[in-house]
Design an enzyme around this catalytic site. Structure first.
Site, PDB file in Angstrom:
ATOM      1  N   GLU A  99      -1.179   8.085  -3.393  1.00  0.00           N
ATOM      2  CA  GLU A  99      -0.664   7.955  -4.637  1.00  0.00           C
ATOM      3  C   GLU A  99       0.782   8.612  -4.736  1.00  0.00           C
ATOM      4  OE1 GLU A  99      -3.419   9.634  -7.139  1.00  0.00           O
ATOM      5  OE2 GLU A  99      -4.597   7.922  -7.611  1.00  0.00           O
TER       6      GLU A  99
ATOM      7  N   TRP B 204       0.876  -1.239   0.008  1.00  0.00           N
ATOM      8  CA  TRP B 204       0.151   0.030  -0.022  1.00  0.00           C
ATOM      9  C   TRP B 204       0.821   1.268  -0.058  1.00  0.00           C
ATOM     10  CZ3 TRP B 204      -4.720  -0.964  -1.269  1.00  0.00           C
ATOM     11  CH2 TRP B 204      -5.723   0.242  -1.180  1.00  0.00           C
TER      12      TRP B 204
HETATM   13  C1  NOJ Z   1      -6.232   2.972  -4.320  1.00  0.00           C
HETATM   14  C2  NOJ Z   1      -6.413   4.314  -3.604  1.00  0.00           C
HETATM   15  O1  NOJ Z   1      -7.327   4.460  -2.512  1.00  0.00           O
HETATM   16  C3  NOJ Z   1      -6.903   5.272  -4.668  1.00  0.00           C
HETATM   17  O2  NOJ Z   1      -6.721   6.702  -3.878  1.00  0.00           O
HETATM   18  C4  NOJ Z   1      -5.824   5.392  -5.702  1.00  0.00           C
HETATM   19  O3  NOJ Z   1      -6.221   6.235  -6.737  1.00  0.00           O
HETATM   20  C5  NOJ Z   1      -5.790   4.104  -6.336  1.00  0.00           C
HETATM   21  N1  NOJ Z   1      -5.580   2.991  -5.063  1.00  0.00           N
HETATM   22  C6  NOJ Z   1      -5.021   3.958  -7.451  1.00  0.00           C
HETATM   23  O4  NOJ Z   1      -3.597   4.087  -7.080  1.00  0.00           O
END
Ligand code: NOJ
Ligand code: NOJ
Length: 616
Positions: free
Chosen positions: A208, A148
């Protein structure tokens, strides 16, 4: 391009029993009446996502705030520290404003965060604070160990801000020891984290971009300032808050480009125009700010307004939903124009944030008593009020009124866009499709509901407590990349004092009526009588007829004590207006305005009351 269009087309249609049904935007009605219907739906929407009793929270522990019940595409069945803290701040402010009974939910959140703070996770652990930067956890209070964007350093600051609001409420309600014993240990860890790590790179709120993020820095500054104030109120101290807050404020200045706020210092190939900054501005809103302070980017500051225009304008050409909308009117707002997540669409919470900043600004201008237009904010004002010119316009002037009304209409425009693209049942997803407005991505997003609630509250003029933005927040002349190492202790106390139960509480009810004595000191001469009348039938419904109004007695009138009085039995709890008048052979002489106001007590054991007035 073909692929994108095909995907977009699929997004705008939902499959119902084999038939493709097109989303039909709501016909625009009165925003007032829509909000009256939507706000209870939004509050319920939040509560449905909080464990363990929330309707959609299967498997989630008590106090866990789900981001959304959505388990796939996207899977948001986790608890994010940011979403939870922003949501709880809304609930706590709601509770303090007396609009809802949410105290058990608030306590359950606080209880669960004591556990979450202590969970070791891929960002680290509580021992050196690093674990506090972990963005999300499983709903059964265990670490999420998948890859993450971590750490996200806004979480501890936002959680501190939510808890400080509740701690201050407890202090104001004679429960300082609860604030000190249960809440301060949690807040102290979060403040220590902010003071120690604010200057380290972070993932932004959109998870991100790694670098520095305006929203995060703004939230960190606020938390340190109000954290120190809380420490002082509790007889504690936060030396690291004091040493770091000015440096964080200093760094915050560097996000200003000269014409807008650069949301991220990061090499992500974007303009930096991002709803990140508008969300940061509403986070830093201080209803007691003594000026439209640029340094803390108050919603009414020239910088924040110029930024509002630059950010919202950046979406005008990217969504076909916005095409044909005049530059003077509100548009659908997303995260940032280059966004591709789920197709890159407007977000409900970004669009309500654009409205909320302006409602905040209106509150501030009215409170401060003037609007100043500078060369920095001129473009913002001219777009919505073409004859706007630089200068200061005092409240009461016609320009002030015209500007307020233009901003109000413009702000309502953002809310009306949200109204238009909210489905009939009032549920709020994360996004709405850029071409059609059909809801998409995570369904029933907790943060969307919370954002709607705060924007609606600001629109109604309900504001949260001050965080102390005006208390000596001077920007240092030189910034330094400082840090203060803190210590971290597991917060374990969740032993909330219990309210007396019905068996131990003395039984006591307020009497149905109180004997209220009205005493009026008024000099009269022979032939003059004193009456009172008011807006309730017991007082004659504003009649001056001798048969309706209430005659007072001069029985105890003395030259040294010109007393007229009467005792009436009035229903407890009744609020009313009243006034005295003289009657001399049918000639009525009223007291001067304003009408007097009174509320009959409804306290246990109190059966009489006395009002002491003199002729006005
Ligand atoms: C999940 C994240 O919560 C979101 O904010 C992001 O844009 C996407 N992943 C793509 O990276
Ligand atoms: C994605 C968003 O970008 C992020 O800000 C949020 O915390 C999560 N989804 C959960 O709602």
């Amino acid at each position: 391009m073909v692929v994108t269009t095909a995907l977009a087309a699929l997004n705008l249609l939902s499959l119902v029993q084999g038939t493709l049904v097109e989303f039909v935007p709501r016909a625009s009605g009165s925003l007032d009446s829509w909000l009256a219907t939507e706000t209870p739906i939004a509050l319920q929407g939040v509560l449905d996502n909080i464990g363990s009793s929330g309707a959609f929270t299967e498997g989630a522990d008590e106090g866990i705030v789900l981001a959304s019940p959505s388990k796939a595409d996207p899977d948001y069945y986790y608890t994010w520290t940011r979403d939870s803290a922003l949501t709880l701040k809304t609930l706590i402010d709601n509770f303090i404003a007396g609009t809802s009974d949410l105290e058990s939910t608030i306590k359950e959140y606080i209880n669960v965060e004591t556990v979450i703070q202590g969970i070791s996770n891929p960002s680290g652990s509580l021992a050196d604070g690093t674990g506090l930067g972990e963005p999300k956890f499983n709903v059964n209070r265990t670490a999420f160990t998948g890859s993450w964007g971590r750490p996200q350093r806004d979480g501890p600051a936002l959680r501190a801000t939510a808890m400080i609001a509740y701690a201050n409420y407890l202090i104001d309600n004679s429960q300082s020891s609860t604030a000190k014993d249960i809440i301060w240990p949690i807040v102290q860890n979060d403040l220590a984290y902010v003071a120690q790590y604010w200057n380290k790179t972070t993932f932004d709120l959109w998870e991100e971009t790694q670098g520095s993020s305006f929203f995060t820095t703004a939230a960190q500054h606020r938390a340190l300032v109000e954290g120190n104030a809380l420490a002082t109120s509790l007889g504690e101290s936060c030396a690291n808050c004091v040493s770091q807050a000015p440096q964080v404020l200093c760094f915050l200045q560097s996000y200003w480009t000269g014409s807008y706020i650069l949301s991220n210092f990061a090499s992500n190939g974007r303009t930096g125009l991002d709803a990140n900054s508008i969300l940061g501005v509403i986070e830093t809103f201080d209803p007691e700010a003594s000026s439209c302070d640029d340094a803390t980017f108050q919603p009414c500051s020239a910088k924040a307004l110029a930024n509002h225009k630059a950010v919202t304008d950046s979406f005008r050409s990217v969504y076909s939903l916005n095409s044909g909308i005049a530059a003077s009117s509100a548009v659908a707002v997303g995260r940032y124009a280059e966004d591709v997540y789920q197709g890159g669409n407007p977000w409900y919470l970004a669009t309500t944030a654009a409205a909320e900043q302006l409602y905040d600004a209106i509150y501030q201008w009215k409170k401060i008593g003037s609007i100043t237009i500078t060369s920095v904010s001129l473009g913002f004002f001219q777009a919505i009020y073409s004859s706007a010119a630089t200068g200061t316009y005092a409240s009461g002037s016609s320009t002030f009124d015209a500007l307020i009304s233009a901003v109000q209409t413009y702000a309502d425009g953002y809310m009306s866009i949200v109204e238009k693209y909210t489905p009939a049942d009032g549920t709020l997803a994360e996004q709405f499709q850029r071409d059609t407005g059909a809801p998409l991505s995570a369904s029933a997003l907790t943060w969307s509901y919370a954002a709607l609630l705060t924007a609606a509250a600001r629109r109604a003029g309900t504001v949260p407590a001050s965080w102390g933005s005006s208390n000596g927040n001077t920007v240092p002349t030189t910034c330094s990349a400082s840090s203060a190492t803190g210590s971290y202790t597991s917060a374990t106390n969740t032993a909330w004092p219990t309210a007396p139960t019905s068996s131990t509480r003395p039984s006591c009810t307020a009497p149905a009526k109180l004997a209220v004595t009205f005493q009026e000191i008024v000099t009269t001469s022979l032939g003059q009588d004193i009456y009172l009348t008011g807006n309730i039938s017991a007082l004659g419904s504003w009649s001056t007829a001798a048969s309706e109004a209430i005659l007072l007695s001069a029985q105890d009138y003395r030259s040294a004590d010109n007393l007229w009085y009467v005792t009436l039995n009035l229903p407890s709890g009744t609020a009313f207006e009243y006034k005295f008048f003289k009657n001399e052979s049918g000639t009525i002489t009223w007291e001067n305005d304003p009408n007097r106001v009174y509320t009959v007590a409804s306290d246990c054991g109190v059966s009489t009351a006395c009002i002491n007035d003199s002729w006005q």
